[in-house]
Design a protein around this motif. Structure first.
Motif: not given
Length: 543
Positions: A377-386
């Motif tokens: 579930r780890l990507s740049m999009n998911s990190l910025h979402d978190l």
């Protein structure tokens, strides 16, 4: 005197911990003039590059390492350059997000129990919807190839685990593992020649011994093993699997700081491969690692020797974590030469493939995701979402930080009870007048990152903040087999207890990071192997 010395060291330790938790580590310069000149971002990039080099004890300036550290520093800078958060803020936000998610899951489960026609959704499966059996398919997918079976995934997961060598083999069962290794060890190879197919193992060939103990392979079935490890250069081995009549290339996952730098080199790069769309993009670090493995295979002729020994065998490429991402790219690079190859990717990174690339791999890549695993579930999009959710929850929380952190410690020790959830709508039950995140310039909502435009103000004007490296969303590859614990979370003592269920998921179902006590544990290769073993038994016995 002894008591005084002990007290002094304890006090020094507490001071250091306090500095790490409560003070801003970013060395932020004055923003006036830097934002307009555009040099603020370069300041953070240089700062993170120094930190990464210090952590990895790397001072050389070769081309690979210099580029890698700059890219990793750029990733970290894009996450932290516009937020004045310290470690205690992040810890408090994770506690609040965990409470919020747990509360939502409880409401959803209660709703589904009152509507019997809807399947009950466990916490681990909340992100991908209803359960499906092995024959079921998510919407908008073509029929699954016949070779994508749970039993096959369980078999080749042993090869992915074996690529790690002895560290993960002895983890959690030291005495039993040592007894298993004893019969495969080659003691004192420093005094005699090591087998010519083994490169850079230790003096007793402990990695090779663990590999043989896990897979049951003989020396005649192993063509090539290398444990050479640098940035973009990952260990792997080539073996002949007579049980399934395949030549197997197994690539090791993350086990060193060099591997971590390869993981964190998360920018996109074009993947120009015959038979794939021109717009395919992939994780830059793993593309470089795959090209290294391909070069080494060509130089050593390890595959050619294996196929010469077993004419007519197929080709399987597999790996776990970093090894899974590298295996997918390597399989794509080799597919024009080996059109019938198969790839098993266990816990692959979520930020691996663009949508076009992920769809193009569905015919030859089978991915496996277990439980609340963070990495798929780890990507740049998911990190910025978190990051956005962290800012949201801190901006709306009215409880003092010490109380939130104390609650988090309590929940870690004793779990989250139903009474705590009833009273802990912490995000929405204010007990002080100002928010935990004291910033009147920011405006946050609980919307998703795609639907909201976060703004900040320096001189009374609002300017949009566009997260870097999020222009193109990335996804896990291939067809995704999702395994999750059958028991609800409240009845689990740890991430490995209870039987496991499985379903076929969609790549968009793994686009958000789940805050869970098991988000790291479910990534361990032993947990993945245990889940697949239980799922394989269920798949072979439908009753």
């Amino acid at each position: 005197m002894q008591a005084l010395v002990i007290y002094t060291w304890v006090a020094i330790g507490l001071i250091i911990i306090g500095i790490l938790l409560l003070f801003d580590p970013m060395k932020r310069p004055s923003r006036q003039g830097l934002v307009e000149s555009g040099s603020l971002g370069s300041h953070y990039i240089q700062l993170w590059e120094k930190r990464c080099r210090f952590l990895c004890c790397v001072r050389s300036a070769d081309e690979n390492s210099s580029e890698a550290f700059k890219n990793v520093a750029d990733v970290f800078a894009s996450l932290f350059e516009d937020s004045d958060l310290v470690a205690s803020d992040l810890a408090a936000a994770l506690v609040l997000l965990r409470l919020k998610r747990k509360h939502e899951e409880r409401q959803e489960e209660s709703f589904r129990k009152t509507n019997l026609h809807m399947p009950i959704c466990r916490s681990s499966t909340a992100s991908i919807g209803a359960l499906q059996d092995e024959g079921g398919l998510p919407h908008q997918q073509s029929p699954r190839p016949e070779w994508m079976k749970v039993g096959s995934a369980h078999h080749f997961m042993k090869f992915a685990l074996a690529s790690y060598g002895w560290p993960w083999f002895v983890y959690g069962r030291f005495c039993q593992a040592c007894c298993s290794l004893w019969s495969h060890l080659h003691c004192c190879t420093c005094c005699r020649a090591a087998p010519n197919y083994v490169m850079q193992d230790n003096c007793c060939l402990c990695h090779t011994a663990a590999l043989r103990a896990i897979t049951g392979l003989t020396e005649e079935n192993i063509t090539y093993i290398t444990f050479h490890n640098k940035i973009y250069e990952v260990p792997f081995f080539v073996a002949i699997d007579d049980e399934t009549q395949n030549v197997v290339v197994a690539i090791r996952g993350t086990l060193s700081l060099h591997d971590a730098i390869t993981d964190l080199n998360a920018q996109c790069t074009n993947v120009c491969i015959e038979g794939l769309p021109e717009s395919c993009l992939a994780h830059k670090g793993m593309v470089q690692a795959a090209r290294f493995v391909l070069r080494r295979l060509d130089e050593t002729r390890a595959l050619a020797e294996a196929f010469a020994a077993r004419s007519g065998y197929g080709l399987v490429i597999t790996g776990h974590s970093l090894g899974a991402g590298t295996a997918v790219v390597l399989a794509s690079l080799m597919r024009p030469q080996y059109p019938n190859l198969k790839c098993f990717a266990f816990s692959p990174p979520g930020g691996l493939c663009s949508k076009e690339f992920a769809l193009a791999t569905q015919n030859f890549v089978m991915s496996v995701v277990v439980g609340d695993d963070l990495v798929p579930r780890l990507s740049m999009n998911s990190l910025h979402d978190l990051r956005h959710k962290i800012m949201c929850v801190l901006d709306t929380c009215r409880q003092p930080k010490y109380r939130v952190l104390a609650q988090g410690c309590w929940y870690m020790l004793f779990g989250i009870s139903a009474s705590s959830l009833d009273s802990a709508s912490s995000v929405e039950s204010p007990s002080q007048d100002r928010p935990l995140l004291d910033s009147t310039a920011n405006s946050y909502t609980y919307e998703s990152l795609e639907d909201v435009q976060v703004t900040f103000s320096e001189d009374g004007t609002h300017r949009p903040q566009v997260p870097r490296h999020t222009e193109i969303p990335l996804y896990p590859p291939g067809r995704i087999l999702y395994c999750f614990p059958k028991l609800p979370e409240d009845e689990r003592l740890d991430g490995s207890t209870g039987e496991w269920e499985f379903t076929w998921g969609e790549m968009k179902g793994f686009s958000q990071i789940l805050i869970s006590p098991f988000m790291l544990r479910h990534h361990l290769p032993q947990i993945v192997l245990a889940a697949l073993e239980d799922a394989a038994v269920q798949a072979s016995d439908p009753s």
